[in-house]
Design an enzyme around this catalytic site. Structure first.
Site, PDB file in Angstrom:
ATOM      1  N   ARG A 113      23.004  56.016  46.469  1.00  0.00           N
ATOM      2  CA  ARG A 113      21.477  56.225  46.442  1.00  0.00           C
ATOM      3  C   ARG A 113      21.055  57.350  45.262  1.00  0.00           C
ATOM      4  NH1 ARG A 113      23.267  56.756  52.014  1.00  0.00           N
ATOM      5  NH2 ARG A 113      23.037  55.044  53.060  1.00  0.00           N
ATOM      6  N   LYS A 135      11.286  53.294  34.157  1.00  0.00           N
ATOM      7  CA  LYS A 135      11.672  52.015  34.544  1.00  0.00           C
ATOM      8  C   LYS A 135      13.250  51.455  34.389  1.00  0.00           C
ATOM      9  CE  LYS A 135       7.074  49.867  33.814  1.00  0.00           C
ATOM     10  NZ  LYS A 135       6.533  48.886  33.059  1.00  0.00           N
ATOM     11  N   GLU A 177       6.094  48.910  18.593  1.00  0.00           N
ATOM     12  CA  GLU A 177       5.740  49.649  20.109  1.00  0.00           C
ATOM     13  C   GLU A 177       4.861  50.812  19.703  1.00  0.00           C
ATOM     14  OE1 GLU A 177       6.226  48.430  22.984  1.00  0.00           O
ATOM     15  OE2 GLU A 177       7.920  47.045  22.991  1.00  0.00           O
ATOM     16  N   LYS A 214       3.142  58.214  25.580  1.00  0.00           N
ATOM     17  CA  LYS A 214       4.068  57.804  26.568  1.00  0.00           C
ATOM     18  C   LYS A 214       3.954  58.625  27.784  1.00  0.00           C
ATOM     19  CE  LYS A 214       6.934  54.790  28.669  1.00  0.00           C
ATOM     20  NZ  LYS A 214       7.732  53.591  28.603  1.00  0.00           N
ATOM     21  N   GLU A 224       2.909  52.676  37.734  1.00  0.00           N
ATOM     22  CA  GLU A 224       2.153  51.364  37.316  1.00  0.00           C
ATOM     23  C   GLU A 224       1.498  50.861  38.290  1.00  0.00           C
ATOM     24  OE1 GLU A 224       4.149  48.777  34.168  1.00  0.00           O
ATOM     25  OE2 GLU A 224       3.113  47.242  35.051  1.00  0.00           O
ATOM     26  N   ARG A 228      -0.791  52.686  33.339  1.00  0.00           N
ATOM     27  CA  ARG A 228       0.527  52.568  32.760  1.00  0.00           C
ATOM     28  C   ARG A 228       0.521  50.928  32.225  1.00  0.00           C
ATOM     29  NH1 ARG A 228       6.589  54.768  34.077  1.00  0.00           N
ATOM     30  NH2 ARG A 228       7.632  53.228  32.640  1.00  0.00           N
ATOM     31  N   ASN A 232       1.559  47.554  28.480  1.00  0.00           N
ATOM     32  CA  ASN A 232       1.957  46.229  28.340  1.00  0.00           C
ATOM     33  C   ASN A 232       0.946  45.544  27.152  1.00  0.00           C
ATOM     34  OD1 ASN A 232       3.599  46.432  30.523  1.00  0.00           O
ATOM     35  ND2 ASN A 232       2.163  45.939  32.210  1.00  0.00           N
ATOM     36  N   HIS A 235       2.291  42.337  25.461  1.00  0.00           N
ATOM     37  CA  HIS A 235       3.498  42.343  25.818  1.00  0.00           C
ATOM     38  C   HIS A 235       3.213  40.622  26.483  1.00  0.00           C
ATOM     39  CE1 HIS A 235       4.950  45.829  24.832  1.00  0.00           C
ATOM     40  NE2 HIS A 235       6.111  45.689  25.247  1.00  0.00           N
ATOM     41  N   HIS A 239       5.725  38.111  25.370  1.00  0.00           N
ATOM     42  CA  HIS A 239       7.026  37.652  26.113  1.00  0.00           C
ATOM     43  C   HIS A 239       6.794  36.134  26.124  1.00  0.00           C
ATOM     44  CE1 HIS A 239       7.506  41.395  28.854  1.00  0.00           C
ATOM     45  NE2 HIS A 239       8.327  41.183  27.817  1.00  0.00           N
ATOM     46  N   HIS A 252      12.289  41.721  19.830  1.00  0.00           N
ATOM     47  CA  HIS A 252      11.163  41.904  20.790  1.00  0.00           C
ATOM     48  C   HIS A 252       9.957  42.481  20.159  1.00  0.00           C
ATOM     49  CE1 HIS A 252       9.452  43.405  24.690  1.00  0.00           C
ATOM     50  NE2 HIS A 252       9.370  44.396  24.115  1.00  0.00           N
TER      51      HIS A 252
HETATM   52  N1  GLY Z   1       7.827  49.867  28.294  1.00  0.00           N
HETATM   53  C1  GLY Z   1       6.583  49.984  29.426  1.00  0.00           C
HETATM   54  C2  GLY Z   1       6.556  50.964  30.450  1.00  0.00           C
HETATM   55  O1  GLY Z   1       7.373  51.897  30.451  1.00  0.00           O
HETATM   56  O2  GLY Z   1       5.908  51.042  31.191  1.00  0.00           O
END
Ligand code: GLY
Length: 337
Positions: A113, A135, A177, A214, A224, A228, A232, A235, A239, A252
């Site tokens: 856990r 994430k 990025e 960030k 998010e 947040r 994206n 993206h 994608h 990417h």
């Molecule tokens: N890479 C996008 C985020 O961390 O939300």
């Protein structure tokens, strides 16, 4: 330099220090069982350095590539930990890029856990983005990241010296990025990237300033639910392009760079294209529009028939707009006109 991420239930340091990987024991508490996860594209002496600093290390080297973020490897790593007697007091250290960080973080989140997780990102892209903010995920059924958890690391160790061995194309891909974050949130950083004759020689500064963006976003919206989503930017279309190119061509960050182009005003697009040319990032791409449209429909962020898109009309500012999938598909026409 240290950047501290402060969240309601935890806080952690991101340490940015050249040579830190050689002195990992002075930065991470490794006097216990340590699962070190890396891949065969990462120079093996990075993991060896962590191994030499750990009391009871177990090193697992997985194949490089997106396919490594699998349910099979998730189960395999958990089994290795169980067989080596890992307890809740032990830890996982990721030594690699986003794939290794995402997979190892989810393993750490799940084992007993949740046990301590440390990230040592070894690509620019993971240093400025994926290693921060908690994430973690694996891929399933051909879909990117449908299974995962928000699970914050205990510490992130960034040693910009590791970037010296990366090809400049990899660095430029990571810089996409940084451009993403600057364009939406920091006009001065965007202008710095534009004005700097050789951004590849100013990476410490760029990493630090990107991390500040960030950090601010994650502190405001860890899970998010709103802000947040700005991360994206580029993206969604990126994608869709990547779904066709990831096996045979574009990185990417290069897809993200392309994905930003239809989402900005004409004036900004000209500036962006000039910056891409300076960094040898792609400025155009040809792809099967139908295949990309199918990918857009399958993108997990698409929800039912619309997506919260990020658009930029002024450098350093952004707006969210709900766009239908059909509208997004029409944005792809930018590349075919
Ligand atoms: N890479 C996008 C985020 O961390 O939300």
């Amino acid at each position: 330099m240290t950047v501290t991420v402060t969240l309601p239930h935890t806080s952690y340091d991101i340490i940015i220090k050249r040579g830190a990987l050689k002195k990992v024991a002075s930065h991470l508490p490794l006097d216990r069982r340590v699962l070190i996860v890396t891949d065969d594209g990462v120079p093996s002496h990075y993991a060896a350095s962590v191994e030499a600093s750990s009391r009871y290390p177990t090193v697992v080297t997985l194949p490089q590539g997106e396919d490594t973020k699998s349910l099979e490897n998730f189960g395999y790593l958990l089994t290795v930990m169980l067989e080596h007697g890992f307890t809740r007091g032990d830890c996982v250290v990721a030594v690699g890029g986003g794939v290794i960080g995402d997979l190892s973080g989810f393993v750490a989140a799940s084992y007993m856990r949740g046990i301590d997780f440390y990230n040592i990102p070894t690509t620019l892209l993971s240093e400025v983005d994926s290693s921060i903010g908690g994430k973690t995920a694996i891929n399933l059924g051909g879909i990117k990241n449908p299974v995962g958890a928000f699970y914050q690391p205990k510490r992130v160790l960034i040693d910009p010296d590791v970037l010296k061995t990366l090809p400049s194309r990899q660095i430029s891909s990571g810089l996409a990025e940084c451009i993403k974050m600057a364009l939406t949130s920091d006009r001065e950083l965007f202008e710095f990237l534009e004005d700097c004759p050789d951004p590849l020689n100013a990476l410490d500064e760029i990493i630090y300033r990107s991390l500040l963006i960030k950090k601010a976003v994650v502190e405001e919206d860890e899970k998010e639910s709103g802000l947040r989503k700005v991360l994206n930017f580029g993206h969604t279309l990126g994608h869709a392009i990547e779904s066709e190119y990831h096996t045979h061509g574009l990185f990417h960050g290069e897809c993200v760079a392309l994905g930003m182009l239809p989402m900005v005003s004409d004036t900004i697009r000209q500036r962006l294209l000039a910056l891409y040319r300076k960094l040898s990032l792609p400025t155009s791409v040809s792809f099967d529009r139908n295949a990309a449209a199918i990918a857009l429909k399958h993108d997990k962020k698409s929800g039912k028939d619309s997506v919260t898109a990020v658009l930029v009309d002024t450098v350093g500012q952004f707006r969210f707009e709900k766009l239908s999938i059909d509208t997004l598909i029409r944005k792809l026409d930018y590349f075919t006109q």
